[in-house]
Design a protein around this motif. Structure first.
Motif, PDB file in Angstrom:
ATOM      1  N   LEU A  77      -9.119   4.322  10.792  1.00 32.43           N
ATOM      2  CA  LEU A  77      -8.328   3.303  11.855  1.00 32.43           C
ATOM      3  C   LEU A  77      -7.862   2.145  11.077  1.00 32.43           C
ATOM      4  O   LEU A  77      -7.273   1.186  10.827  1.00 32.43           O
ATOM      5  CB  LEU A  77      -9.265   2.768  13.324  1.00 32.43           C
ATOM      6  CG  LEU A  77      -8.946   4.495  14.187  1.00 32.43           C
ATOM      7  CD1 LEU A  77     -10.470   4.288  14.780  1.00 32.43           C
ATOM      8  CD2 LEU A  77      -7.764   4.914  14.364  1.00 32.43           C
ATOM      9  N   GLU A  78      -9.208   1.381  10.359  1.00 31.02           N
ATOM     10  CA  GLU A  78      -8.583   0.219   9.900  1.00 31.02           C
ATOM     11  C   GLU A  78      -7.960   0.297   8.717  1.00 31.02           C
ATOM     12  O   GLU A  78      -7.461  -0.768   8.443  1.00 31.02           O
ATOM     13  CB  GLU A  78     -10.472  -0.293   9.125  1.00 31.02           C
ATOM     14  CG  GLU A  78     -11.174  -0.473  10.466  1.00 31.02           C
ATOM     15  CD  GLU A  78     -12.689  -1.064   9.588  1.00 31.02           C
ATOM     16  OE1 GLU A  78     -12.908  -0.785   9.043  1.00 31.02           O
ATOM     17  OE2 GLU A  78     -13.787  -2.038  10.704  1.00 31.02           O
ATOM     18  N   PHE A  79      -8.122   1.439   7.727  1.00 34.85           N
ATOM     19  CA  PHE A  79      -7.359   1.407   6.665  1.00 34.85           C
ATOM     20  C   PHE A  79      -5.684   1.474   7.840  1.00 34.85           C
ATOM     21  O   PHE A  79      -4.943   0.948   6.860  1.00 34.85           O
ATOM     22  CB  PHE A  79      -7.030   2.809   5.799  1.00 34.85           C
ATOM     23  CG  PHE A  79      -6.677   2.627   4.466  1.00 34.85           C
ATOM     24  CD1 PHE A  79      -6.940   2.201   3.561  1.00 34.85           C
ATOM     25  CD2 PHE A  79      -5.748   3.581   4.263  1.00 34.85           C
ATOM     26  CE1 PHE A  79      -5.947   2.203   2.242  1.00 34.85           C
ATOM     27  CE2 PHE A  79      -4.836   3.537   3.585  1.00 34.85           C
ATOM     28  CZ  PHE A  79      -4.893   2.739   3.101  1.00 34.85           C
ATOM     29  N   CYS A  80      -5.487   1.712   8.562  1.00 35.62           N
ATOM     30  CA  CYS A  80      -3.863   2.292   9.009  1.00 35.62           C
ATOM     31  C   CYS A  80      -3.379   0.800   9.558  1.00 35.62           C
ATOM     32  O   CYS A  80      -2.508   0.386   9.137  1.00 35.62           O
ATOM     33  CB  CYS A  80      -4.230   3.162  10.325  1.00 35.62           C
ATOM     34  SG  CYS A  80      -4.928   4.789   9.847  1.00 35.62           S
ATOM     35  N   CYS A  81      -4.873   0.133  10.068  1.00 35.48           N
ATOM     36  CA  CYS A  81      -4.213  -1.587  10.810  1.00 35.48           C
ATOM     37  C   CYS A  81      -4.129  -2.067   9.517  1.00 35.48           C
ATOM     38  O   CYS A  81      -3.103  -2.884   9.745  1.00 35.48           O
ATOM     39  CB  CYS A  81      -5.406  -1.676  11.334  1.00 35.48           C
ATOM     40  SG  CYS A  81      -5.690  -1.006  12.988  1.00 35.48           S
ATOM     41  N   TRP A  82      -4.830  -1.837   8.496  1.00 33.76           N
ATOM     42  CA  TRP A  82      -4.325  -2.815   7.012  1.00 33.76           C
ATOM     43  C   TRP A  82      -2.838  -2.361   6.680  1.00 33.76           C
ATOM     44  O   TRP A  82      -2.325  -3.633   6.537  1.00 33.76           O
ATOM     45  CB  TRP A  82      -5.101  -2.879   5.895  1.00 33.76           C
ATOM     46  CG  TRP A  82      -4.896  -3.593   4.666  1.00 33.76           C
ATOM     47  CD1 TRP A  82      -5.530  -4.346   4.548  1.00 33.76           C
ATOM     48  CD2 TRP A  82      -4.188  -2.839   3.682  1.00 33.76           C
ATOM     49  NE1 TRP A  82      -4.706  -4.793   3.335  1.00 33.76           N
ATOM     50  CE2 TRP A  82      -4.113  -3.872   3.152  1.00 33.76           C
ATOM     51  CE3 TRP A  82      -4.129  -1.689   3.586  1.00 33.76           C
ATOM     52  CZ2 TRP A  82      -3.784  -3.315   1.463  1.00 33.76           C
ATOM     53  CZ3 TRP A  82      -3.618  -1.178   2.321  1.00 33.76           C
ATOM     54  CH2 TRP A  82      -3.127  -2.507   0.642  1.00 33.76           C
ATOM     55  N   LEU A  83      -3.119  -1.628   6.919  1.00 36.22           N
ATOM     56  CA  LEU A  83      -1.028  -1.336   6.459  1.00 36.22           C
ATOM     57  C   LEU A  83      -0.711  -2.037   6.965  1.00 36.22           C
ATOM     58  O   LEU A  83       0.445  -2.445   7.022  1.00 36.22           O
ATOM     59  CB  LEU A  83      -1.311   0.371   6.229  1.00 36.22           C
ATOM     60  CG  LEU A  83      -1.734   1.206   5.318  1.00 36.22           C
ATOM     61  CD1 LEU A  83      -1.541   2.661   5.309  1.00 36.22           C
ATOM     62  CD2 LEU A  83      -1.293   0.793   3.905  1.00 36.22           C
ATOM     63  N   GLY A  84      -0.420  -1.461   8.346  1.00 39.36           N
ATOM     64  CA  GLY A  84       0.326  -1.992   9.414  1.00 39.36           C
ATOM     65  C   GLY A  84       0.685  -3.395   9.149  1.00 39.36           C
ATOM     66  O   GLY A  84       1.761  -4.200   9.296  1.00 39.36           O
ATOM     67  N   GLU A  85      -0.609  -3.947   8.823  1.00 38.41           N
ATOM     68  CA  GLU A  85      -0.553  -5.867   8.722  1.00 38.41           C
ATOM     69  C   GLU A  85       0.061  -5.718   7.535  1.00 38.41           C
ATOM     70  O   GLU A  85       1.080  -6.873   7.068  1.00 38.41           O
ATOM     71  CB  GLU A  85      -2.092  -6.355   8.246  1.00 38.41           C
ATOM     72  CG  GLU A  85      -2.955  -6.004  10.096  1.00 38.41           C
ATOM     73  CD  GLU A  85      -4.186  -6.572   9.101  1.00 38.41           C
ATOM     74  OE1 GLU A  85      -4.857  -6.858   8.558  1.00 38.41           O
ATOM     75  OE2 GLU A  85      -5.482  -6.417  10.560  1.00 38.41           O
ATOM     76  N   CYS A  86       0.190  -5.518   6.455  1.00 39.04           N
ATOM     77  CA  CYS A  86       1.279  -5.260   5.148  1.00 39.04           C
ATOM     78  C   CYS A  86       2.495  -5.010   5.507  1.00 39.04           C
ATOM     79  O   CYS A  86       2.937  -5.338   4.325  1.00 39.04           O
ATOM     80  CB  CYS A  86      -0.289  -5.348   4.055  1.00 39.04           C
ATOM     81  SG  CYS A  86      -1.343  -5.525   4.067  1.00 39.04           S
ATOM     82  N   GLN A  87       2.923  -4.586   6.171  1.00 41.27           N
ATOM     83  CA  GLN A  87       4.250  -3.557   6.353  1.00 41.27           C
ATOM     84  C   GLN A  87       4.384  -3.140   5.864  1.00 41.27           C
ATOM     85  O   GLN A  87       5.271  -2.166   5.070  1.00 41.27           O
ATOM     86  CB  GLN A  87       5.276  -4.893   6.969  1.00 41.27           C
ATOM     87  CG  GLN A  87       5.233  -6.016   7.978  1.00 41.27           C
ATOM     88  CD  GLN A  87       5.928  -7.073   7.743  1.00 41.27           C
ATOM     89  OE1 GLN A  87       6.030  -7.684   6.574  1.00 41.27           O
ATOM     90  NE2 GLN A  87       6.271  -7.340   8.589  1.00 41.27           N
ATOM     91  N   VAL A  88       3.134  -1.688   5.298  1.00 42.86           N
ATOM     92  CA  VAL A  88       3.850  -0.761   4.351  1.00 42.86           C
ATOM     93  C   VAL A  88       4.115   0.454   5.001  1.00 42.86           C
ATOM     94  O   VAL A  88       2.731   0.624   6.224  1.00 42.86           O
ATOM     95  CB  VAL A  88       2.531  -0.543   3.348  1.00 42.86           C
ATOM     96  CG1 VAL A  88       2.385   0.871   3.037  1.00 42.86           C
ATOM     97  CG2 VAL A  88       2.001  -1.665   2.874  1.00 42.86           C
ATOM     98  N   PRO A  89       4.773   0.897   5.750  1.00 42.53           N
ATOM     99  CA  PRO A  89       5.051   2.710   6.481  1.00 42.53           C
ATOM    100  C   PRO A  89       4.797   3.332   5.419  1.00 42.53           C
ATOM    101  O   PRO A  89       3.842   3.388   4.331  1.00 42.53           O
ATOM    102  CB  PRO A  89       6.920   2.835   5.471  1.00 42.53           C
ATOM    103  CG  PRO A  89       7.038   1.367   4.740  1.00 42.53           C
ATOM    104  CD  PRO A  89       5.895   0.848   3.773  1.00 42.53           C
TER     105      PRO A  89
END
Length: 211
Positions: free
Chosen positions: A124-136
């Motif tokens: 979950l944390e990794f997915c949230c980091w991707l979201g914060e970085c706006q990485v698809p």
């Protein structure tokens, strides 16, 4: 999509020697031993292209595979394996994160989730980091053949619910089984659709230090 060729190109621990960013790339990542190599081999229908291992944490490199001479699968090191040294883990995390945030031709990160487990904090944390970085990114729930479809659906639903606290819209997802070939067509269709709209990135000289 028909896979006509899949070729190992290179392994790297730094960003500078990576192939020229002139083709779309799709990175695959997940917790160690989530079935990443098996999934990649299933997608390209080539046993042994990506090396599988019973020892978690073995993949420590960025591995590029050229598919149909037109796009790349990128096999990234797994995260969350506790038995490597802290220093090694921090180095891996640094270059993985630099790749994900700085690679111009990266189109999507496929985050692999073990469908047998309830939502794991590290995923979950990794997915949230991707979201914060706006990485698809998109989710692939692996090893669906190891349990009932009902249990898989329950775990997928729980993971989606957990993400809803962070995202307005839950990212696309596929349920897969490397042994059964489940999810192969869906993932390849997803990639094919993105490839059709690929725009060549404008590459500029890197001013940042080499990692």
């Amino acid at each position: 999509m028909i896979i006509k060729s899949a070729t190992f190109i290179c392994s790297n621990t730094k960003l500078a020697p990576l192939p020229v960013a002139n083709m779309p790339e799709y990175a695959f990542i997940g917790r160690s031993n989530v079935g990443k190599s098996s999934l990649i081999n299933m997608l390209v229908n080539q046993h042994g292209l990506a090396k599988t291992s019973q020892r978690p944490g073995k993949t420590q490199l960025i591995n590029h595979f050229l598919i149909n001479e037109k796009w790349y699968i990128v096999d990234l090191p797994g995260y969350g394996y506790a038995k490597v040294s802290k220093n090694s883990r921090e180095k891996w995390e640094k270059f993985i994160r630099n790749y994900i945030t700085k690679r111009e031709s990266l189109q999507c990160v496929f985050v692999l989730i073990d469908s047998r487990l309830e939502p794991q904090k590290i995923d979950l944390e990794f997915c949230c980091w991707l979201g914060e970085c706006q990485v698809p990114f998109a989710l692939i729930f692996t090893k669906a053949d190891k349990q009932s479809a009902v249990k898989t659906d329950q775990n997928v639903a729980q993971f989606k619910k957990a993400l809803q606290g962070w995202f307005e819209e839950v990212p696309p997802y596929v349920v897969s089984s490397a042994e059964k070939g489940q999810g192969r067509d869906e993932v390849l269709k997803f990639i094919e659709d993105i490839n059709q709209h690929f725009v060549m990135p404008i590459l500029v000289p890197k001013e940042t230090p080499e990692y």
